[in-house]
Write a protein that holds these residues in place. Structure first.
Motif, PDB file in Angstrom:
ATOM      1  N   ASP A  88      43.634  33.008  33.750  1.00 27.82           N
ATOM      2  CA  ASP A  88      44.471  32.448  34.783  1.00 27.82           C
ATOM      3  C   ASP A  88      43.605  32.312  36.026  1.00 27.82           C
ATOM      4  O   ASP A  88      42.954  33.268  36.431  1.00 27.82           O
ATOM      5  CB  ASP A  88      45.645  33.404  35.042  1.00 27.82           C
ATOM      6  CG  ASP A  88      46.684  32.767  35.921  1.00 27.82           C
ATOM      7  OD1 ASP A  88      46.305  31.997  36.823  1.00 27.82           O
ATOM      8  OD2 ASP A  88      47.880  33.038  35.707  1.00 27.82           O
ATOM      9  N   PHE A 117      63.270  38.161  35.639  1.00 31.57           N
ATOM     10  CA  PHE A 117      61.888  37.759  35.894  1.00 31.57           C
ATOM     11  C   PHE A 117      60.978  38.718  35.145  1.00 31.57           C
ATOM     12  O   PHE A 117      61.194  39.920  35.190  1.00 31.57           O
ATOM     13  CB  PHE A 117      61.584  37.814  37.388  1.00 31.57           C
ATOM     14  CG  PHE A 117      62.527  36.985  38.206  1.00 31.57           C
ATOM     15  CD1 PHE A 117      62.317  35.623  38.343  1.00 31.57           C
ATOM     16  CD2 PHE A 117      63.640  37.561  38.799  1.00 31.57           C
ATOM     17  CE1 PHE A 117      63.205  34.852  39.082  1.00 31.57           C
ATOM     18  CE2 PHE A 117      64.526  36.799  39.538  1.00 31.57           C
ATOM     19  CZ  PHE A 117      64.306  35.436  39.684  1.00 31.57           C
ATOM     20  N   LYS A 158      47.601  36.354  28.987  1.00 31.95           N
ATOM     21  CA  LYS A 158      48.608  35.827  28.051  1.00 31.95           C
ATOM     22  C   LYS A 158      48.510  36.608  26.753  1.00 31.95           C
ATOM     23  O   LYS A 158      47.447  36.762  26.199  1.00 31.95           O
ATOM     24  CB  LYS A 158      48.356  34.348  27.762  1.00 31.95           C
ATOM     25  CG  LYS A 158      48.864  33.477  28.857  1.00 31.95           C
ATOM     26  CD  LYS A 158      49.082  32.057  28.375  1.00 31.95           C
ATOM     27  CE  LYS A 158      49.559  31.204  29.521  1.00 31.95           C
ATOM     28  NZ  LYS A 158      48.631  31.226  30.673  1.00 31.95           N
ATOM     29  N   GLN A 171      56.219  44.070  33.582  1.00 31.30           N
ATOM     30  CA  GLN A 171      57.147  44.364  34.671  1.00 31.30           C
ATOM     31  C   GLN A 171      58.295  43.388  34.615  1.00 31.30           C
ATOM     32  O   GLN A 171      58.077  42.205  34.382  1.00 31.30           O
ATOM     33  CB  GLN A 171      56.449  44.189  36.016  1.00 31.30           C
ATOM     34  CG  GLN A 171      55.335  45.168  36.225  1.00 31.30           C
ATOM     35  CD  GLN A 171      54.567  44.877  37.496  1.00 31.30           C
ATOM     36  OE1 GLN A 171      54.572  43.758  37.999  1.00 31.30           O
ATOM     37  NE2 GLN A 171      53.916  45.891  38.009  1.00 31.30           N
ATOM     38  N   SER A 172      59.502  43.880  34.821  1.00 33.59           N
ATOM     39  CA  SER A 172      60.599  42.934  34.922  1.00 33.59           C
ATOM     40  C   SER A 172      61.527  43.284  36.064  1.00 33.59           C
ATOM     41  O   SER A 172      61.547  44.410  36.561  1.00 33.59           O
ATOM     42  CB  SER A 172      61.371  42.785  33.627  1.00 33.59           C
ATOM     43  OG  SER A 172      61.344  43.930  32.900  1.00 33.59           O
ATOM     44  N   GLY A 212      47.607  38.702  34.725  1.00 33.93           N
ATOM     45  CA  GLY A 212      47.566  37.285  34.398  1.00 33.93           C
ATOM     46  C   GLY A 212      47.094  37.007  32.983  1.00 33.93           C
ATOM     47  O   GLY A 212      46.586  35.949  32.677  1.00 33.93           O
ATOM     48  N   ASN A 229      56.853  39.697  34.184  1.00 31.51           N
ATOM     49  CA  ASN A 229      55.465  39.489  34.578  1.00 31.51           C
ATOM     50  C   ASN A 229      54.545  40.392  33.764  1.00 31.51           C
ATOM     51  O   ASN A 229      54.822  41.569  33.593  1.00 31.51           O
ATOM     52  CB  ASN A 229      55.338  39.797  36.079  1.00 31.51           C
ATOM     53  CG  ASN A 229      53.986  39.418  36.612  1.00 31.51           C
ATOM     54  OD1 ASN A 229      53.384  38.449  36.147  1.00 31.51           O
ATOM     55  ND2 ASN A 229      53.490  40.187  37.562  1.00 31.51           N
ATOM     56  N   TYR A 288      43.881  34.842  38.875  1.00 31.66           N
ATOM     57  CA  TYR A 288      43.378  36.191  38.700  1.00 31.66           C
ATOM     58  C   TYR A 288      41.908  36.086  38.341  1.00 31.66           C
ATOM     59  O   TYR A 288      41.452  35.056  37.877  1.00 31.66           O
ATOM     60  CB  TYR A 288      44.116  36.907  37.579  1.00 31.66           C
ATOM     61  CG  TYR A 288      45.560  37.144  37.855  1.00 31.66           C
ATOM     62  CD1 TYR A 288      45.978  38.322  38.460  1.00 31.66           C
ATOM     63  CD2 TYR A 288      46.505  36.195  37.528  1.00 31.66           C
ATOM     64  CE1 TYR A 288      47.314  38.543  38.716  1.00 31.66           C
ATOM     65  CE2 TYR A 288      47.844  36.410  37.777  1.00 31.66           C
ATOM     66  CZ  TYR A 288      48.243  37.586  38.371  1.00 31.66           C
ATOM     67  OH  TYR A 288      49.556  37.804  38.625  1.00 31.66           O
ATOM     68  N   ALA A 342      50.980  42.095  33.682  1.00 33.96           N
ATOM     69  CA  ALA A 342      49.956  42.425  34.685  1.00 33.96           C
ATOM     70  C   ALA A 342      48.619  41.771  34.365  1.00 33.96           C
ATOM     71  O   ALA A 342      48.259  41.607  33.209  1.00 33.96           O
ATOM     72  CB  ALA A 342      49.794  43.936  34.759  1.00 33.96           C
ATOM     73  N   ASN A 383      62.410  33.666  34.258  1.00 36.78           N
ATOM     74  CA  ASN A 383      61.031  33.294  34.558  1.00 36.78           C
ATOM     75  C   ASN A 383      60.082  34.282  33.902  1.00 36.78           C
ATOM     76  O   ASN A 383      60.218  35.484  34.088  1.00 36.78           O
ATOM     77  CB  ASN A 383      60.832  33.285  36.073  1.00 36.78           C
ATOM     78  CG  ASN A 383      59.687  32.396  36.459  1.00 36.78           C
ATOM     79  OD1 ASN A 383      58.794  32.146  35.640  1.00 36.78           O
ATOM     80  ND2 ASN A 383      59.687  31.920  37.683  1.00 36.78           N
ATOM     81  N   ALA A 384      59.166  33.781  33.116  1.00 35.03           N
ATOM     82  CA  ALA A 384      58.218  34.670  32.441  1.00 35.03           C
ATOM     83  C   ALA A 384      56.799  34.247  32.758  1.00 35.03           C
ATOM     84  O   ALA A 384      56.467  33.081  32.661  1.00 35.03           O
ATOM     85  CB  ALA A 384      58.436  34.646  30.938  1.00 35.03           C
ATOM     86  N   ASN A 385      55.985  35.208  33.143  1.00 38.26           N
ATOM     87  CA  ASN A 385      54.596  34.957  33.470  1.00 38.26           C
ATOM     88  C   ASN A 385      53.710  35.638  32.423  1.00 38.26           C
ATOM     89  O   ASN A 385      53.696  36.848  32.342  1.00 38.26           O
ATOM     90  CB  ASN A 385      54.325  35.554  34.854  1.00 38.26           C
ATOM     91  CG  ASN A 385      53.246  34.820  35.559  1.00 38.26           C
ATOM     92  OD1 ASN A 385      52.506  34.046  34.948  1.00 38.26           O
ATOM     93  ND2 ASN A 385      53.133  35.059  36.851  1.00 38.26           N
TER      94      ASN A 385
END
Ligand code: TYD
Ligand code: MG
Length: 453
Positions: free
Chosen positions: A238, A351, A359, A307-308, A357, A353, A241, A355, A321-323
């Motif tokens: 990403d 949401f 995948k 983390q959510s 960045g 995330n 990051y 940590a 939203n998912a990262n």
């Protein structure tokens, strides 16, 4: 005088046709054919022999004593290649623009200080390469740089320098005089790649090519290039990051399971031998919504914090939203949690995330995602000394994952207290071998009760 002929090439897959076609019969894409003039039929594509004289030999008679790998002095790079560069091999390094491909190879070239190297750039001037090299640091290497785009002249430079390793940045900017099409077109890429392959196989000098990838993540130019080269490496990450992952998508001389991890810093790329350390944020025990997943990337354990945040939807339609995690998979997990644990998550914003960045493709992350969502929903923290490794099924069953012992051993090594895994995984392992407490769960409700009840 060589005869010039016109062909039509599919710019997606490299399919060649003597007339224009609306739809490619090979890949099925529409409107991808472009006209390209191919001169000099004789040096046609793929017609070269791999070595000067080709006489069939019995396999026992074939010697390969000189195939000693060249170490790159970059542990992560060597790891992905399977222990160094094989002489005579042709490697392709792909990645999005600006991800750090040129930096990676230049840095590797600067580190190899016992061999003569040639770095050919069709994108940057010699001054620009020098500026980058200065940024990366001092080196006593024997590295020659030249800015050049025509293969015939590149081979003249090669004859003069006689390098032991050739780097070409990037194949999309290189052209051959035999073909009139513009740089980056299918026939140019194909012809130039096979010229470099020919050179590598005849002289035993390995060639590293840099290639761009398109927006949808495939290598720009024809797929045929991937067939010609011996290994395809992909550099990804990403851009927001600093972390970068190097993967082998294809490797004729090693496994494709290994990954290399780097961090982009002000002075070049730093190797990250222990990825779990940066992925686990140093957090306070009182925060809800975080859970640690024991995932494997290739053959490598990576402990990642998920983390959510679950909150009441302010607007009519709840947001999701998912990262770093697949959205559809998240929707599925939320539906399972709603059905099995009886939470009205359908009316909440969620949401998620991952940590760093990163995948993650490993399905073993499911249980950590579910527990982090539940933790945020009930606002009770999960201890940072717990970790999770299991897949979730549609009916809320906690399913076993591959290589669970490797995950447990790593969790033990990193000092975790408990690891939650599927009950079906526990059967096959000797739980007494590990200091860490292994918690078997069969359905998601069980994990919920163990953590929050
Ligand atoms: P680059 O290697 O030029 O990418 P590519 O060849 O894949 O297109 O890398 C470009 C980015 O890397 C650029 O945005 C700046 C960053 N960078 C650093 O952060 N530190 C460095 O030491 C160097 C050389 C580049
Ligand atoms: Mg570049």
């Amino acid at each position: 005088m060589a005869k010039a002929r016109t062909y039509y090439f599919c710019q997606e897959c490299g399919y060649q046709s003597s007339s224009w076609l609306g739809r490619c019969p090979e890949c099925g894409k529409f409107g991808t054919f472009a006209e390209e003039v191919v001169k000099n039929e004789k040096s046609g594509i793929g017609k070269e022999k791999l070595s000067g004289l080709s006489v069939p030999k019995r396999i026992q008679e074939v010697s390969y004593s000189d195939t000693k790998r060249i170490p790159t002095h970059c542990g992560e790079f060597d790891r992905v290649l399977g222990g160094g560069i094989v002489p005579g091999s042709l490697l392709l390094l792909g990645g999005e623009p600006g991800i750090g491909k040129s930096t990676l190879l230049l840095q590797m070239a600067l580190a190899v200080n016992d061999r003569r190297l040639l770095y050919v750039s069709g994108e940057e001037s010699e001054q620009q390469i020098k500026m980058r090299a200065d940024r990366i640091g001092e080196s006593q290497c024997e590295l020659y740089v030249v800015s050049e785009t025509v293969t015939q002249r590149i081979f003249e430079h090669v004859d003069a320098v006689k390098p032991e390793l050739l780097i070409v940045d990037s194949i999309q900017t290189i052209t051959t005089e035999d073909i009139d099409s513009p740089a980056g077109s299918v026939s140019q890429i194909r012809q130039c790649t096979s010229e470099f392959q020919h050179y590598a196989k005849q002289t035993g000098v390995p060639v590293l090519l840099i290639g761009h990838i398109t927006k949808d993540g495939t290598l720009a130019g024809p797929k045929v290039m991937e067939h010609i080269v011996d290994a395809v490496l992909q550099f990804e990450g990403d851009r927001n990051y600093g972390y970068r992952i190097l993967r082998a998508l294809k490797n004729r001389f090693g496994s494709t399971a290994e990954i290399g991890i780097f961090e982009m810093q002000g002075n070049g790329l730093r190797e990250v031998p222990n990825p779990s350390e940066f992925l686990l944020s140093q957090r306070d025990e009182t925060l809800s919504g975080a859970a640690v997943a024991a995932t494997l990337e290739g053959a490598r354990p990576m402990f990642i914090e998920v983390q959510s945040l679950v909150s009441s939807a302010v607007y009519g339609t709840p947001q999701r939203n998912a990262n770093g995690f697949d959205m559809r998979r998240l929707s599925m997990l939320l539906a399972v949690l709603e059905k099995r644990c009886g939470f009205k998550l359908g009316a909440k914003d969620v949401f998620l995330n991952i940590a760093g960045g990163i995948k993650v493709n490993d399905p073993a992350i499911d249980l950590a995602v579910a527990c982090s969502v539940l933790s945020s929903n009930v606002d009770i923290p999960v201890s940072p000394r717990y970790c999770f490794a299991a897949e979730l099924g549609l009916s809320g069953e906690v399913r076993p994952v591959s290589r669970v012992e490797q995950r447990i051993a790593e969790a033990d090594r990193l000092g975790f207290e408990k690891i939650f895994i599927s009950k079906y995984n526990v059967r096959s392992i000797d739980t007494k071998r590990y200091g860490i407490e292994i918690v078997p769960v069969s359905v998601i409700e069980e994990a919920f009760r163990a953590l929050f009840a």
